[in-house]
Design a protein around this motif. Structure first.
Motif, PDB file in Angstrom:
ATOM      1  N   THR A  96       0.852  -1.185   0.000  1.00 45.27           N
ATOM      2  CA  THR A  96       0.000   0.000   0.000  1.00 45.27           C
ATOM      3  C   THR A  96       0.886   1.233   0.000  1.00 45.27           C
ATOM      4  O   THR A  96       1.816   1.332   0.810  1.00 45.27           O
ATOM      5  N   ASN A  98       0.656   5.627  -0.454  1.00 46.80           N
ATOM      6  CA  ASN A  98      -0.143   6.844  -0.562  1.00 46.80           C
ATOM      7  C   ASN A  98       0.786   8.018  -0.848  1.00 46.80           C
ATOM      8  O   ASN A  98       1.868   8.128  -0.267  1.00 46.80           O
ATOM      9  N   ASN A 100       0.474  12.261  -1.438  1.00 43.09           N
ATOM     10  CA  ASN A 100      -0.284  13.505  -1.489  1.00 43.09           C
ATOM     11  C   ASN A 100       0.677  14.655  -1.774  1.00 43.09           C
ATOM     12  O   ASN A 100       1.691  14.819  -1.085  1.00 43.09           O
ATOM     13  N   ILE A 147      -3.515  13.596  -5.505  1.00 47.60           N
ATOM     14  CA  ILE A 147      -3.650  12.493  -4.552  1.00 47.60           C
ATOM     15  C   ILE A 147      -3.454  11.191  -5.322  1.00 47.60           C
ATOM     16  O   ILE A 147      -4.118  10.949  -6.330  1.00 47.60           O
ATOM     17  N   GLN A 149      -2.858   6.844  -4.849  1.00 51.12           N
ATOM     18  CA  GLN A 149      -2.940   5.706  -3.940  1.00 51.12           C
ATOM     19  C   GLN A 149      -2.786   4.412  -4.728  1.00 51.12           C
ATOM     20  O   GLN A 149      -3.396   4.235  -5.782  1.00 51.12           O
ATOM     21  N   GLN A 151      -2.801   0.260  -4.033  1.00 50.79           N
ATOM     22  CA  GLN A 151      -3.078  -0.829  -3.103  1.00 50.79           C
ATOM     23  C   GLN A 151      -3.085  -2.134  -3.883  1.00 50.79           C
ATOM     24  O   GLN A 151      -3.876  -2.316  -4.818  1.00 50.79           O
TER      25      GLN A 151
END
Length: 244
Positions: A96, A98, A100, A147, A149, A151
């Motif tokens: 995972t 992330n 930003n 943004i 992401q 996963q």
């Protein structure tokens, strides 16, 4: 535009794009390929690996056991070209990430010559609406907010038989395994290649995938479900060629 459409049509009909193969399979499930010698594949090449100089096995006097043997009468593990070995693939990978990003920038620049040897008084005469103290006025602003992401959760558990295609000078074995499964008009293809040590082969003639050097494991498929999950070739071409 006509030339672009003609070029796209010609590219679509190339065998490498798989369009002709897909048209041939309309109304029927994908065809399972025939079992063949992996060394006859046009893409197969003998593998060269750095190996140490061969050393003779140590002499064992008055012993019923051979060096490296795990059976009393005969070692049943793969050791020669053409022997079979079972590869156990057990991949359980999860990741995972992330990201930003926020960026904001505002610039303002003003330039004028209110007292440049008295020439400032001449500005309104040839530049109407301008003054000598405010000849150039530049404003700029930038706002960026992104943004991202990722996963990923991958689980592959399969056992498949591999054939020894080479024996390297140091005794390591080059193996290749291929398996195809046709389920409900969906063809699943598993392929594993790499180099294993004879010492890593268990007594039941199996070797785990994490003991394979230069391992290449592919798990792909062809069929109706795969076609739905992939974008059309026209969309893929536009994604590559369009600069915006």
């Amino acid at each position: 535009m006509r030339r672009f459409l003609l070029t796209s049509a010609l590219v679509a009909l190339l065998p490498g794009c798989g369009v002709l193969a897909n048209l041939a399979e309309v109304g029927k499930p994908p065809q399972v390929s025939k079992t063949t010698d992996p060394t006859l594949d046009p893409d197969w090449r003998p593998l060269t690996m750095p190996t140490p100089a061969p050393q003779p096995p140590p002499p064992v006097e008055n012993s019923l056991w051979r060096p490296g043997s795990r059976a009393f009468f005969k070692d049943e593990r793969a050791s020669k070209v053409g022997d079979l070995v079972t590869i156990v693939v057990n991949v359980n990978d999860a990741a995972t990430a992330n990201d930003n990003t926020m960026e904001q920038r505002t610039d303002s620049e003003t330039m004028g010559v209110p007292g440049f040897f008295g020439l400032g008084a001449l500005v309104p005469s040839f530049l109407k609406g301008s003054t000598a103290s405010n000849l150039v006025n530049i404003n700029s602003g930038t706002n960026l907010f992104t943004i991202g992401q990722i996963q990923r959760n991958e689980t592959v558990t399969v056992r498949l038989g591999a054939v020894v295609t080479q024996v390297l000078p140091n005794g390591n074995l080059v193996v290749e395994a291929r398996q195809e499964m046709l389920v409900n008009a969906e063809l699943r293809q598993v392929k594993v290649t790499g180099v294993i040590r004879p010492e890593d082969i268990a007594s039941d003639n199996t070797v785990p995938h994490d003991r394979i050097a230069e391992a290449r494991i592919t798990y792909a498929g062809r069929g109706q479900l795969t076609e739905v999950n992939e974008p059309r070739w026209g969309q893929q071409m536009l994604d590559v060629m369009l600069p915006f």
